[in-house]
Design an enzyme around this catalytic site. Structure first.
Site, PDB file in Angstrom:
ATOM      1  N   TYR A 151       0.829  -1.203   0.000  1.00  0.00           N
ATOM      2  CA  TYR A 151       0.000   0.000   0.000  1.00  0.00           C
ATOM      3  C   TYR A 151       0.866   1.257   0.000  1.00  0.00           C
ATOM      4  CZ  TYR A 151      -3.892   3.063   1.388  1.00  0.00           C
ATOM      5  OH  TYR A 151      -4.840   4.049   1.438  1.00  0.00           O
ATOM      6  N   LYS A 155       1.023   4.139  -2.912  1.00  0.00           N
ATOM      7  CA  LYS A 155       0.640   5.525  -2.648  1.00  0.00           C
ATOM      8  C   LYS A 155       1.812   6.488  -2.890  1.00  0.00           C
ATOM      9  CE  LYS A 155      -3.629   4.702  -1.716  1.00  0.00           C
ATOM     10  NZ  LYS A 155      -4.691   5.121  -2.658  1.00  0.00           N
TER      11      LYS A 155
END
Length: 314
Positions: A151, A155
């Site tokens: 993640y 991002k």
């Protein structure tokens, strides 16, 4: 004036809150996500608010799916005025203990699918010399935290991609690109996440509401801004990460284990990384109290106490 807004990831969390927000503003909606059943629920919610709604079941990682979604939106409502992309998945685990295929799918969903959304949307916007793209980043696009490597990597990549797209968009008047970066949000993504760590994750305090993030997204469509941060401690965390990196790295592991993980054990599983779980889809994740319910409860207790007092006085 009513706009046509495409929302990818519309069945849960921030995406579902955004669908409700834009519906309340009278916009025409094209809602996309993996679960047809939950899409039908969100469609009905938005129609009650008075919105015209088209739902298109879509896996954002499937080749050609997003171009087909744009075609369907234009066939139903004409030109797309805004595209709000919220679809994302997450998994917990040490990097070396997370299956490679799970890590890869998180990056594919959270970064490469966002890039394909941008490719499709910006092509349509350039042709019309108008349009706003709103991407969903995260405070974890500026800082790092252990046990969330896929993640975080996605991002950070999205942060760089968005900045590059904003620079290129200076050559295309009328086209705007916005990035909304939430901190901890009360959504089901933590329970729905894949997990190879043995403990269920949770949003560290302070936790904001998905409705607040949705309002920030709608605000970007109204008045485009390059980047919007939603979260009271986002600036503090970014400051510590940048200015005091040694201190940050010492503290972030213990803080993550204390504040970012529950004590509930869980067996290894991929969560919704590869397939949706309609039973777990909702706007809220249950990490914050239902304020309206609390108010009703307090009101009920107050009324009961008042009645008891009046009986005594009589």
């Amino acid at each position: 004036m009513s706009r046509t807004v495409v929302i990818t990831g519309a069945t849960s969390g921030i995406g579902r809150a955004a669908a409700r927000e834009f519906a309340g503003r009278g916009d025409r909606l094209v809602l996309a996500a993996r679960s047809p059943a939950t899409l039908a629920e969100v469609r009905d919610e938005c129609r009650v608010a008075g919105a015209d709604v088209l739902v298109v079941p879509v896996d954002v990682t499937a080749p050609g799916a997003l171009a087909a979604l744009a075609d369907a939106a234009e066939a139903e409502f004409g030109a797309i005025d805004a595209w709000v992309h919220t679809a994302a998945v997450m998994t917990y685990g040490r990097f070396d203990e997370t299956p490679a295929e799970v890590f890869d799918q998180v990056v594919r969903t959270d970064l490469l699918a966002a890039a394909e959304v941008a490719r499709v949307a910006l092509g349509r916007f350039r042709a019309a010399s108008a349009g706003t793209l709103v991407l969903t980043g995260s405070v974890l696009g500026h800082i790092t935290a252990p046990y969330m490597s896929g993640y975080v990597a996605a991002k950070w990549g999205l942060q760089g991609l968005t900045r590059t797209l904003q620079q290129e968009a200076r050559e295309t008047p009328g086209v705007r690109i916005c990035l909304v970066n939430p901190g901890s949000v009360d959504t089901p993504v933590y329970q729905q996440a894949g997990n190879y760590l043995g403990r269920v994750g949770r949003p560290p305090l302070p936790v904001t509401t998905p409705e607040r993030v949705a309002r920030a997204m709608a605000g970007c469509v109204d008045r485009p801004r390059r980047e919007v941060s939603v979260g009271r401690l986002n600036v503090v965390m970014r400051f510590g990460f940048t200015v005091l990196p040694g201190v940050y790295d010492v503290l972030v592991g213990p803080l993550m284990r204390l504040a970012g993980l529950t004590d509930r054990p869980v067996a290894p599983h991929p969560g919704i990384v590869f397939a949706p779980n309609p039973a777990g889809e909702a706007v809220r994740g249950g990490w914050l109290p239902d304020v309206s319910r609390v108010v009703r409860s307090v009101g009920g207790v107050t009324a009961a106490a008042g009645s008891a007092l009046l009986r005594r006085l009589r």
